[in-house]
Write a protein that holds these residues in place. Structure first.
Motif, short mmCIF file in Angstrom:
data_model
loop_
_atom_site.label_atom_id
_atom_site.label_comp_id
_atom_site.label_asym_id
_atom_site.label_seq_id
_atom_site.Cartn_x
_atom_site.Cartn_y
_atom_site.Cartn_z
N HIS A 1 0.85 -1.19 0.00
CA HIS A 1 0.00 0.00 0.00
C HIS A 1 0.89 1.24 0.00
O HIS A 1 1.91 1.28 0.68
N SER A 2 0.49 2.23 -0.77
CA SER A 2 1.24 3.49 -0.78
C SER A 2 0.55 4.56 0.06
O SER A 2 1.11 5.60 0.33
N GLY A 3 -0.68 4.26 0.47
CA GLY A 3 -1.38 5.20 1.33
C GLY A 3 -2.41 5.97 0.54
O GLY A 3 -2.68 5.65 -0.61
N PRO A 4 -3.03 6.96 1.14
CA PRO A 4 -2.90 7.39 2.53
C PRO A 4 -3.61 6.47 3.52
O PRO A 4 -4.35 5.57 3.10
N VAL A 5 -3.38 6.72 4.80
CA VAL A 5 -3.91 5.84 5.85
C VAL A 5 -4.56 6.67 6.95
O VAL A 5 -4.05 7.72 7.35
N LEU A 6 -5.69 6.18 7.42
CA LEU A 6 -6.35 6.78 8.58
C LEU A 6 -6.19 5.82 9.75
O LEU A 6 -6.66 4.69 9.70
N LEU A 7 -5.50 6.28 10.78
CA LEU A 7 -5.25 5.48 11.98
C LEU A 7 -6.22 5.93 13.06
O LEU A 7 -6.24 7.12 13.43
N VAL A 8 -7.04 5.02 13.56
CA VAL A 8 -8.00 5.36 14.61
C VAL A 8 -7.84 4.39 15.77
O VAL A 8 -7.58 3.19 15.55
N LEU A 9 -7.96 4.88 16.97
CA LEU A 9 -7.84 4.00 18.13
C LEU A 9 -8.73 4.46 19.27
O LEU A 9 -9.13 5.62 19.35
N LYS A 10 -9.03 3.51 20.13
CA LYS A 10 -9.81 3.77 21.33
C LYS A 10 -8.99 3.29 22.51
O LYS A 10 -8.44 2.19 22.50
N ASP A 11 -8.87 4.15 23.53
CA ASP A 11 -8.05 3.78 24.68
C ASP A 11 -8.90 3.21 25.81
O ASP A 11 -10.12 3.03 25.66
N GLN A 12 -8.26 2.96 26.94
CA GLN A 12 -8.95 2.31 28.06
C GLN A 12 -10.04 3.18 28.66
O GLN A 12 -10.93 2.70 29.35
N ASP A 13 -10.00 4.50 28.38
CA ASP A 13 -11.02 5.42 28.88
C ASP A 13 -12.18 5.59 27.90
O ASP A 13 -13.11 6.36 28.16
N GLY A 14 -12.08 4.90 26.76
CA GLY A 14 -13.12 5.04 25.75
C GLY A 14 -12.92 6.24 24.85
O GLY A 14 -13.77 6.57 24.03
N GLN A 15 -11.77 6.93 25.02
CA GLN A 15 -11.47 8.10 24.19
C GLN A 15 -11.08 7.64 22.79
O GLN A 15 -10.32 6.69 22.61
N ILE A 16 -11.60 8.33 21.76
CA ILE A 16 -11.30 8.00 20.36
C ILE A 16 -10.43 9.10 19.77
O ILE A 16 -10.77 10.29 19.86
N GLU B 1 -1.54 11.78 29.23
CA GLU B 1 -0.42 11.73 28.28
C GLU B 1 -0.01 10.30 27.97
O GLU B 1 0.49 10.01 26.88
N GLN B 2 -0.18 9.40 28.93
CA GLN B 2 0.11 7.98 28.72
C GLN B 2 -1.22 7.22 28.72
O GLN B 2 -2.07 7.47 29.55
N PHE B 3 -1.37 6.30 27.79
CA PHE B 3 -2.64 5.57 27.70
C PHE B 3 -2.40 4.12 27.26
O PHE B 3 -1.32 3.78 26.76
N CYS B 4 -3.40 3.31 27.48
CA CYS B 4 -3.38 1.92 27.01
C CYS B 4 -4.41 1.78 25.89
O CYS B 4 -5.53 2.30 26.00
N ILE B 5 -4.04 1.10 24.84
CA ILE B 5 -4.90 0.95 23.66
C ILE B 5 -5.85 -0.22 23.85
O ILE B 5 -5.43 -1.33 24.19
N LYS B 6 -7.11 0.03 23.61
CA LYS B 6 -8.12 -1.02 23.68
C LYS B 6 -8.38 -1.61 22.29
O LYS B 6 -8.46 -2.82 22.11
N GLU B 7 -8.51 -0.72 21.30
CA GLU B 7 -8.70 -1.15 19.92
C GLU B 7 -7.99 -0.18 18.99
O GLU B 7 -7.93 1.02 19.27
N LEU B 8 -7.46 -0.72 17.89
CA LEU B 8 -6.77 0.11 16.91
C LEU B 8 -7.09 -0.38 15.51
O LEU B 8 -7.14 -1.60 15.27
N GLU B 9 -7.35 0.54 14.60
CA GLU B 9 -7.62 0.20 13.20
C GLU B 9 -6.81 1.11 12.28
O GLU B 9 -6.61 2.29 12.59
N ALA B 10 -6.34 0.55 11.16
CA ALA B 10 -5.64 1.32 10.15
C ALA B 10 -6.38 1.13 8.82
O ALA B 10 -6.43 0.00 8.29
N TRP B 11 -6.97 2.19 8.32
CA TRP B 11 -7.75 2.16 7.09
C TRP B 11 -6.95 2.75 5.94
O TRP B 11 -6.46 3.88 6.02
N VAL B 12 -6.81 1.99 4.85
CA VAL B 12 -6.16 2.48 3.65
C VAL B 12 -7.20 3.11 2.75
O VAL B 12 -8.25 2.50 2.48
N LEU B 13 -6.95 4.33 2.30
CA LEU B 13 -7.89 5.03 1.44
C LEU B 13 -7.41 4.94 -0.01
O LEU B 13 -6.30 5.33 -0.33
N SER B 14 -8.25 4.34 -0.86
CA SER B 14 -7.85 4.16 -2.26
C SER B 14 -9.07 4.10 -3.15
O SER B 14 -10.19 3.95 -2.67
#
Length: 217
Positions: A102-117, A204-217
């Protein structure tokens, strides 16, 4: 003469002719108004992205809001889920492998232990690199809970850097706007000169609950 009776024939006066003419013209004007074309429709909403599969992190509202801040060149691009921790595990090396080809671009989205997106848009796919790469299209964002987008300030070009044990986005004064460790479980966020961003998570420090990387093409 007494036997004669006058018969009057009522002729339309000029005033009556004028009035009847005006009534006719008004009627024609009303018909013209009714027949006038409807006003042009308002511009359509930006084309909403088509996701190849459902996101476990973003809802329809978040996707719609984010799409408004993406570069115009990716409008109408489909989103393909190249990597997600639920399917591919918590591993940065696995993320790099899924980015190959993949050459990109990419959208990186994640949710941490607090439910913050929160997350980032990268102008090119994530990869191992000796230095920073990317362009000024790159930005950071956070739903806190309203969407905040932090775009390139122009102060430096520290967009994205990929090591074996960390992925970094944005930098300045030894701090990173967003960084993830090698197991994609721990991360951090600090204000940085590249994007003049706030801390994306609640801490400032967090733990990741879920992470996704979406390729846009």
């Amino acid at each position: 003469m007494k036997g004669l009776r006058w018969r009057y024939t009522r002729l339309p006066s000029q005033v009556e002719d004028t009035l009847s003419g005006e009534e006719g013209e008004e009627g024609e004007e009303e018909e013209e108004k009714e027949a006038a074309p409807a006003p042009a429709p308002a511009p359509e909403d930006p084309v909403e992205p088509q996701l190849a599969e459902a996101s476990q992190v973003l809802g329809a509202s978040e996707i719609r809001q984010l799409s408004l801040h993406l570069p115009p060149r990716v409008t109408g691009y489909s989103w393909s889920l190249a990597f997600c921790t639920a399917r591919d595990g918590f591993s940065l090396q696995s993320l790099y492998r899924q980015m190959e080809g993949h050459s990109g671009p990419v959208l990186l989205v994640l949710k941490d232990q607090d439910g913050q997106i929160f997350g980032a848009f990268s102008s090119s796919a994530f990869r191992l690199s000796k230095g920073f790469y990317g362009t000024g299209e790159t930005f950071l964002f956070s739903f806190s809970p309203q969407l905040k987008v932090f775009k390139w300030t122009g102060s430096n070009s520290f967009f994205v850097k990929g090591d074996l044990d960390s992925l970094m986005m944005g930098s300045g004064s030894g701090q990173f706007g967003l960084w993830l460790d090698g197991d994609l479980y721990h991360g951090g966020s600090h204000p940085c000169a590249t994007f003049n961003n706030e801390v994306l998570a609640r801490q400032e420090q967090f733990c990741i609950k879920e992470l996704e990387a979406w390729v846009l093409s």
